[in-house]
Design a protein around this motif. Structure first.
Motif, mmCIF file in Angstrom:
data_model
loop_
_atom_site.group_PDB
_atom_site.id
_atom_site.type_symbol
_atom_site.label_atom_id
_atom_site.label_comp_id
_atom_site.label_asym_id
_atom_site.label_seq_id
_atom_site.Cartn_x
_atom_site.Cartn_y
_atom_site.Cartn_z
ATOM 1 N N ASP A 33 30.693 41.296 13.091
ATOM 2 C CA ASP A 33 29.857 42.404 13.549
ATOM 3 C C ASP A 33 28.364 42.113 13.397
ATOM 4 O O ASP A 33 27.564 42.484 14.243
ATOM 5 C CB ASP A 33 30.228 43.692 12.803
ATOM 6 C CG ASP A 33 29.571 44.906 13.420
ATOM 7 O OD1 ASP A 33 29.856 45.200 14.602
ATOM 8 O OD2 ASP A 33 28.745 45.550 12.742
ATOM 9 N N ALA A 34 27.980 41.431 12.347
ATOM 10 C CA ALA A 34 26.565 41.151 12.084
ATOM 11 C C ALA A 34 25.948 40.222 13.132
ATOM 12 O O ALA A 34 24.725 40.104 13.202
ATOM 13 C CB ALA A 34 26.393 40.551 10.696
ATOM 14 N N ARG B 122 20.854 42.691 18.873
ATOM 15 C CA ARG B 122 19.999 43.668 18.207
ATOM 16 C C ARG B 122 19.960 44.948 19.021
ATOM 17 O O ARG B 122 19.995 44.932 20.245
ATOM 18 C CB ARG B 122 18.608 43.111 18.017
ATOM 19 C CG ARG B 122 17.802 42.970 19.293
ATOM 20 C CD ARG B 122 16.669 43.929 19.537
ATOM 21 N NE ARG B 122 15.760 44.086 18.454
ATOM 22 C CZ ARG B 122 14.763 43.239 18.177
ATOM 23 N NH1 ARG B 122 14.547 42.202 18.948
ATOM 24 N NH2 ARG B 122 13.991 43.468 17.166
ATOM 25 N N GLU C 108 16.452 48.477 15.871
ATOM 26 C CA GLU C 108 16.200 47.586 14.737
ATOM 27 C C GLU C 108 14.896 46.838 14.960
ATOM 28 O O GLU C 108 14.613 46.407 16.074
ATOM 29 C CB GLU C 108 17.294 46.519 14.637
ATOM 30 C CG GLU C 108 18.662 46.997 14.276
ATOM 31 C CD GLU C 108 19.650 45.842 14.295
ATOM 32 O OE1 GLU C 108 20.064 45.407 13.204
ATOM 33 O OE2 GLU C 108 20.004 45.382 15.394
ATOM 34 N N GLN D 169 14.741 43.511 10.520
ATOM 35 C CA GLN D 169 16.053 44.069 10.196
ATOM 36 C C GLN D 169 17.171 43.282 10.883
ATOM 37 O O GLN D 169 18.180 42.945 10.258
ATOM 38 C CB GLN D 169 16.130 45.541 10.625
ATOM 39 C CG GLN D 169 15.272 46.466 9.804
ATOM 40 C CD GLN D 169 15.160 47.842 10.442
ATOM 41 O OE1 GLN D 169 15.050 47.988 11.661
ATOM 42 N NE2 GLN D 169 15.187 48.861 9.598
ATOM 43 N N ALA D 170 17.011 43.015 12.181
ATOM 44 C CA ALA D 170 18.048 42.300 12.926
ATOM 45 C C ALA D 170 18.220 40.880 12.388
ATOM 46 O O ALA D 170 19.340 40.389 12.233
ATOM 47 C CB ALA D 170 17.714 42.286 14.411
ATOM 48 N N THR E 83 17.544 39.726 9.334
ATOM 49 C CA THR E 83 18.179 39.767 8.009
ATOM 50 C C THR E 83 19.684 39.961 8.144
ATOM 51 O O THR E 83 20.472 39.263 7.503
ATOM 52 C CB THR E 83 17.559 40.882 7.148
ATOM 53 O OG1 THR E 83 16.165 40.585 6.968
ATOM 54 C CG2 THR E 83 18.240 40.988 5.803
ATOM 55 N N ARG E 84 20.085 40.913 8.971
ATOM 56 C CA ARG E 84 21.511 41.199 9.189
ATOM 57 C C ARG E 84 22.254 39.958 9.662
ATOM 58 O O ARG E 84 23.286 39.579 9.117
ATOM 59 C CB ARG E 84 21.644 42.326 10.220
ATOM 60 C CG ARG E 84 23.019 42.420 10.839
ATOM 61 C CD ARG E 84 23.143 43.510 11.880
ATOM 62 N NE ARG E 84 22.236 43.541 12.982
ATOM 63 C CZ ARG E 84 22.393 42.873 14.125
ATOM 64 N NH1 ARG E 84 23.394 42.044 14.288
ATOM 65 N NH2 ARG E 84 21.533 43.025 15.116
ATOM 66 N N ALA E 85 21.735 39.330 10.695
ATOM 67 C CA ALA E 85 22.437 38.202 11.307
ATOM 68 C C ALA E 85 22.383 36.942 10.453
ATOM 69 O O ALA E 85 23.381 36.218 10.342
ATOM 70 C CB ALA E 85 21.858 37.928 12.691
ATOM 71 N N GLN F 266 22.184 36.522 7.223
ATOM 72 C CA GLN F 266 23.081 36.543 6.063
ATOM 73 C C GLN F 266 24.475 36.058 6.459
ATOM 74 O O GLN F 266 25.076 35.234 5.770
ATOM 75 C CB GLN F 266 23.152 37.947 5.469
ATOM 76 C CG GLN F 266 21.899 38.336 4.731
ATOM 77 C CD GLN F 266 21.928 39.776 4.234
ATOM 78 O OE1 GLN F 266 22.770 40.572 4.623
ATOM 79 N NE2 GLN F 266 20.985 40.109 3.374
ATOM 80 N N SER F 267 24.977 36.538 7.591
ATOM 81 C CA SER F 267 26.300 36.094 8.059
ATOM 82 C C SER F 267 26.267 34.649 8.523
ATOM 83 O O SER F 267 27.195 33.886 8.252
ATOM 84 C CB SER F 267 26.786 36.996 9.199
ATOM 85 O OG SER F 267 27.140 38.254 8.689
#
Length: 185
Positions: free
Chosen positions: A73-74, A78, A107, A111-112, A114-116, A118-119
């Protein structure tokens, strides 16, 4: 070394339903060429955004190499804002100029990213010495690339095609090389 291939989805028909938006006829033809790029390579894993157009773009690769598509999902595109923007390009340009700015319901680039990322880092570390394909989208792909090298920006995003393929070579989480492997015809 981990070889990661970002596969930006092929051309899709427009729809406000981002999750289920399918490839167009033009996009389906592009998928055949994308799939053939990987026929002579070892592919150990295929990941994808959960969006239909990204999955459709890498399905042939996964099938040919007999590996499942793991949706994350990550890795989805965006969210720029709630609903359609009147001037998409200007709205997008603003979030690239101001990385912490977000439109209502959207986002920011920060934010976008950081989310992506990390995965993405988790995927890379889980596959040392593997060749990985990731079905992705233009904005989130460039944001992930930018997290490793700031030369990947809005101007770079504007030059992307649908589909597009980039190979990123990593030693652990250190980016060593980026190469565009897609050729427009």
């Amino acid at each position: 070394m981990t070889e990661l291939y970002f596969v930006r989805h092929a051309h899709a028909d427009y729809s406000e339903d981002e999750f289920r938006r399918p490839l167009s006829l033009k996009g389906i033809k592009g998928v055949e060429r994308v799939t053939s790029l990987f026929n002579d390579q070892r592919i150990d894993a295929v990941y994808s955004s959960p969006y239909k157009r990204a999955i459709q773009t890498v399905q042939g690769i996964a099938k040919y190499h007999d590996v499942p598509i793991q949706t994350v999902d990550a890795l989805k595109e965006r969210q720029l804002a709630n609903g359609a923007m009147e001037n998409f390009r200007e709205a997008l340009q603003r979030v690239w100029q101001e990385p912490s700015f977000a439109w209502t319901g959207g986002e920011s680039n920060q934010q976008a990213m950081t989310r992506a990322v990390q995965s993405l880092q988790s995927i890379i570390l889980s596959h040392p010495h593997d060749n990985i394909v990731i079905g992705t989208h233009g904005n989130i792909m460039v944001l992930m690339m930018q997290s490793f090298d700031t030369q990947y920006d809005y101007a770079f995003w504007q030059k992307l095609t649908m589909p597009d393929v980039y190979r990123l070579s990593f030693h652990e989480l250190t980016l060593l090389e980026v190469e565009r492997v897609w050729q427009d015809y």
